[in-house]
Design a protein around this motif. Structure first.
Motif, PDB file in Angstrom:
ATOM      1  N   GLU A  84      26.736  20.187 -10.402  1.00 34.97           N
ATOM      2  CA  GLU A  84      28.095  19.939  -9.901  1.00 34.97           C
ATOM      3  C   GLU A  84      28.783  21.257  -9.536  1.00 34.97           C
ATOM      4  OE1 GLU A  84      32.515  19.174 -10.319  1.00 34.97           O
ATOM      5  OE2 GLU A  84      31.292  20.505 -11.527  1.00 34.97           O
ATOM      6  N   GLU A  85      28.406  22.309 -10.244  1.00 36.16           N
ATOM      7  CA  GLU A  85      29.066  23.605 -10.062  1.00 36.16           C
ATOM      8  C   GLU A  85      28.584  24.374  -8.832  1.00 36.16           C
ATOM      9  OE1 GLU A  85      31.368  25.565 -11.889  1.00 36.16           O
ATOM     10  OE2 GLU A  85      31.923  23.673 -12.806  1.00 36.16           O
ATOM     11  N   ASP A  86      27.423  24.012  -8.310  1.00 31.84           N
ATOM     12  CA  ASP A  86      26.852  24.792  -7.198  1.00 31.84           C
ATOM     13  C   ASP A  86      26.817  23.963  -5.925  1.00 31.84           C
ATOM     14  OD1 ASP A  86      26.334  27.007  -8.833  1.00 31.84           O
ATOM     15  OD2 ASP A  86      24.503  26.053  -9.579  1.00 31.84           O
ATOM     16  N   GLU A  87      27.361  24.554  -4.854  1.00 30.19           N
ATOM     17  CA  GLU A  87      27.423  23.812  -3.588  1.00 30.19           C
ATOM     18  C   GLU A  87      26.033  23.445  -3.086  1.00 30.19           C
ATOM     19  OE1 GLU A  87      29.467  24.748   0.561  1.00 30.19           O
ATOM     20  OE2 GLU A  87      30.504  25.583  -1.198  1.00 30.19           O
ATOM     21  N   GLU A  88      25.102  24.401  -3.207  1.00 29.54           N
ATOM     22  CA  GLU A  88      23.740  24.167  -2.714  1.00 29.54           C
ATOM     23  C   GLU A  88      22.807  23.868  -3.877  1.00 29.54           C
ATOM     24  OE1 GLU A  88      23.112  24.430   0.522  1.00 29.54           O
ATOM     25  OE2 GLU A  88      25.038  25.314   1.133  1.00 29.54           O
ATOM     26  N   ALA A  89      21.715  23.156  -3.558  1.00 30.19           N
ATOM     27  CA  ALA A  89      20.686  22.922  -4.583  1.00 30.19           C
ATOM     28  C   ALA A  89      19.931  24.230  -4.828  1.00 30.19           C
ATOM     29  CB  ALA A  89      19.726  21.843  -4.090  1.00 30.19           C
ATOM     30  N   THR A  90      19.418  24.378  -6.047  1.00 33.57           N
ATOM     31  CA  THR A  90      18.608  25.559  -6.361  1.00 33.57           C
ATOM     32  C   THR A  90      17.136  25.174  -6.253  1.00 33.57           C
ATOM     33  OG1 THR A  90      20.278  26.288  -7.929  1.00 33.57           O
ATOM     34  CG2 THR A  90      18.078  27.241  -8.205  1.00 33.57           C
ATOM     35  N   PHE A  91      16.384  25.907  -5.436  1.00 37.25           N
ATOM     36  CA  PHE A  91      14.932  25.685  -5.361  1.00 37.25           C
ATOM     37  C   PHE A  91      14.268  26.761  -6.212  1.00 37.25           C
ATOM     38  CE2 PHE A  91      14.355  22.320  -2.281  1.00 37.25           C
ATOM     39  CZ  PHE A  91      15.635  22.232  -1.724  1.00 37.25           C
ATOM     40  N   VAL A  92      13.540  26.325  -7.200  1.00 34.29           N
ATOM     41  CA  VAL A  92      12.932  27.277  -8.140  1.00 34.29           C
ATOM     42  C   VAL A  92      11.781  28.002  -7.433  1.00 34.29           C
ATOM     43  CG1 VAL A  92      11.757  27.484 -10.381  1.00 34.29           C
ATOM     44  CG2 VAL A  92      13.570  25.761 -10.052  1.00 34.29           C
ATOM     45  N   GLU A  93      11.681  29.312  -7.682  1.00 37.01           N
ATOM     46  CA  GLU A  93      10.625  30.082  -7.003  1.00 37.01           C
ATOM     47  C   GLU A  93       9.236  29.572  -7.438  1.00 37.01           C
ATOM     48  OE1 GLU A  93       9.755  33.984  -8.987  1.00 37.01           O
ATOM     49  OE2 GLU A  93      11.844  33.766  -9.614  1.00 37.01           O
ATOM     50  N   PRO A  94       8.261  29.618  -6.502  1.00 35.07           N
ATOM     51  CA  PRO A  94       6.959  28.983  -6.754  1.00 35.07           C
ATOM     52  C   PRO A  94       6.302  29.387  -8.075  1.00 35.07           C
ATOM     53  CG  PRO A  94       7.116  29.639  -4.462  1.00 35.07           C
ATOM     54  CD  PRO A  94       8.364  30.126  -5.137  1.00 35.07           C
ATOM     55  N   SER A  95       6.430  30.666  -8.490  1.00 32.53           N
ATOM     56  CA  SER A  95       5.717  31.101  -9.699  1.00 32.53           C
ATOM     57  C   SER A  95       6.279  30.449 -10.974  1.00 32.53           C
ATOM     58  CB  SER A  95       5.794  32.624  -9.831  1.00 32.53           C
ATOM     59  OG  SER A  95       7.151  32.981 -10.018  1.00 32.53           O
ATOM     60  N   ARG A  96       7.510  29.897 -10.906  1.00 33.78           N
ATOM     61  CA  ARG A  96       8.104  29.308 -12.122  1.00 33.78           C
ATOM     62  C   ARG A  96       8.303  27.805 -11.956  1.00 33.78           C
ATOM     63  NH1 ARG A  96      13.202  33.011 -13.414  1.00 33.78           N
ATOM     64  NH2 ARG A  96      12.643  32.769 -15.586  1.00 33.78           N
ATOM     65  N   ARG A  97       7.645  27.256 -10.948  1.00 28.74           N
ATOM     66  CA  ARG A  97       7.917  25.887 -10.566  1.00 28.74           C
ATOM     67  C   ARG A  97       7.142  24.840 -11.376  1.00 28.74           C
ATOM     68  NH1 ARG A  97       7.454  25.533  -4.186  1.00 28.74           N
ATOM     69  NH2 ARG A  97       9.461  26.581  -4.063  1.00 28.74           N
ATOM     70  N   GLY A  98       7.808  23.693 -11.636  1.00 28.16           N
ATOM     71  CA  GLY A  98       7.123  22.534 -12.207  1.00 28.16           C
ATOM     72  C   GLY A  98       7.390  21.330 -11.331  1.00 28.16           C
ATOM     73  N   ARG A  99       7.237  20.129 -11.860  1.00 30.24           N
ATOM     74  CA  ARG A  99       7.310  18.940 -10.998  1.00 30.24           C
ATOM     75  C   ARG A  99       8.596  18.133 -11.162  1.00 30.24           C
ATOM     76  NH1 ARG A  99       2.702  15.468 -12.086  1.00 30.24           N
ATOM     77  NH2 ARG A  99       3.058  14.589 -10.029  1.00 30.24           N
ATOM     78  N   TYR A 100       9.516  18.600 -12.028  1.00 26.55           N
ATOM     79  CA  TYR A 100      10.734  17.807 -12.249  1.00 26.55           C
ATOM     80  C   TYR A 100      11.932  18.341 -11.465  1.00 26.55           C
ATOM     81  CZ  TYR A 100       8.216  15.670 -16.092  1.00 26.55           C
ATOM     82  OH  TYR A 100       7.295  14.988 -16.832  1.00 26.55           O
ATOM     83  N   CYS A 101      12.785  17.397 -11.043  1.00 29.74           N
ATOM     84  CA  CYS A 101      14.054  17.756 -10.407  1.00 29.74           C
ATOM     85  C   CYS A 101      15.144  17.326 -11.391  1.00 29.74           C
ATOM     86  CB  CYS A 101      14.273  16.959  -9.127  1.00 29.74           C
ATOM     87  SG  CYS A 101      12.877  17.029  -8.010  1.00 29.74           S
ATOM     88  N   VAL A 102      16.089  18.204 -11.652  1.00 28.17           N
ATOM     89  CA  VAL A 102      17.164  17.857 -12.589  1.00 28.17           C
ATOM     90  C   VAL A 102      18.506  17.912 -11.871  1.00 28.17           C
ATOM     91  CG1 VAL A 102      18.235  18.354 -14.821  1.00 28.17           C
ATOM     92  CG2 VAL A 102      15.796  18.793 -14.499  1.00 28.17           C
ATOM     93  N   VAL A 103      19.250  16.817 -11.959  1.00 25.45           N
ATOM     94  CA  VAL A 103      20.601  16.757 -11.384  1.00 25.45           C
ATOM     95  C   VAL A 103      21.556  16.723 -12.571  1.00 25.45           C
ATOM     96  CG1 VAL A 103      19.898  15.656  -9.233  1.00 25.45           C
ATOM     97  CG2 VAL A 103      20.398  14.212 -11.190  1.00 25.45           C
TER      98      VAL A 103
END
Ligand code: AFP
Length: 325
Positions: A84-103
């Protein structure tokens, strides 16, 4: 204390133990969900501690968001975050990425902080659709696709309410242990309720069905008693009461705000998911709330959620209005 009560008191079901138990039902599971949830719980413990210290509102909003974003990214299990606090979504950098999206809304109801009213964190969890480069479409999914949803309420005690799609459970933070312990197993919302919860200050701008429903709450024509009005103005607290005592919480559309106020991804969906899992319903005025397909990450929607029978009444009023048109 008798032996049975003592045995119960000493068999502590922590939230981690609960999620690990759930996970053991899926032998293919790699434990990623438990790790993700542990990071969300850590964020909630932090926010609980700073809320209790009474820091000023502005700082708390920003601080809570930073803590959740860092905790979620460092879990190594997320790929997209919508806050809610961030206008844009955050895309996690590939090296730290997993399969879940959290809203999530890190601190909902924060305008209430300075007067000590209960506030909370709300979250929902999706899985990326396939093994592909994550895109916004992965979070613009209907609420029924959420794998889990919950909230943590910072009030006289700190309560974490969670559904992983198999019912709803409530855990209370034991500050001396630093652990959330299962205190409200398998929460079911009463089928009917005696409380309605709405900002009546907006009444002059309501549409017909909302106005009629609230009129019926106050002046029932069927011989039943009038309902009580309870409105805190902090969604987590209003929904928590509705879940436990039954009734209805509504933030309807009105002439000034045709889409209501509440945000689909991190307010309407998680709370609707919990309501359905507890045996209640959630409706937008047009459809089942969880069927809505958002087109923008900060989209709003009207919502009516709570006891099954109360939401049935609202649905009937909207259906009658549509017939007239
Ligand atoms: P804030 O985060 O700006 O305090 O908004 C809180 C909230 O989104 C939600 O928690 C309440 O249910 C709702 O707003 C109350 O809105 P009204 O003040 O318009 O009744």
């Amino acid at each position: 204390m008798d032996h049975a009560a003592d045995a119960h008191r000493t068999d502590l079901m922590t939230i981690t133990r609960y999620v690990l138990n759930e996970q053991s039902k899926y032998p293919e599971s790699r434990g990623d969900f438990s790790i993700l949830l542990n990071h969300i719980v850590l964020g909630c413990k932090f926010v609980c501690s700073v809320v209790n210290k009474g820091e000023e509102q502005k700082k708390l909003d920003v601080l809570s968001n930073e803590v959740f974003v860092k905790a979620l990214v460092s879990s190594g299990r997320t790929c997209i975050l919508v806050s809610e606090e961030d206008e844009e979504a955050t895309f996690v950098e590939p090296s730290r990425r997993g399969r879940y999206c959290v809203v999530f809304d890190p601190l909902d109801g924060s305008s209430n902080i300075d007067c000590g009213v209960s506030i909370g964190t709300i979250f929902g969890i999706y899985m990326v659709k396939d093994d592909h480069e994550p895109t916004l479409d992965d979070v613009l999914q209907p609420g029924k696709n959420m794998l889990a949803a919950g909230y943590c309420m910072y009030g006289s005690s700190c309560t974490f309410v969670l559904s992983t799609g198999t019912g709803v459970n409530g855990f209370t933070l034991d500050p001396s242990l630093g652990e959330f312990i299962l205190t409200h197993p398998d929460i079911k919302i009463p089928k009917k309720g005696k409380i309605y919860s709405v900002n009546e200050g907006n009444a002059k701008n309501w549409d017909g069905p909302t106005a009629k429903y609230v009129e019926k709450c106050k002046y029932p024509q069927d011989g039943s008693s009038a309902k009580s009005l309870r409105y805190i103005g902090s969604m987590v607290a209003d929904v928590h009461r509705t879940l436990l005592y039954g009734g209805i919480f509504l933030y309807p559309a009105d002439k000034k705000s045709p889409n209501g106020k509440l945000r689909v991804l991190y307010e309407v969906f998680p709370m609707s998911f919990l309501m359905e899992q507890a045996g209640g319903q959630a409706f937008t005025g047009k459809q089942r709330a969880l069927d809505l397909v958002p087109t923008k990450i900060h989209e709003r929607s009207p919502v009516f959620l709570g006891s099954y029978d109360e939401v049935e009444e609202i649905k009937a009023l909207y259906a009658a209005e549509e017939k007239k048109a």
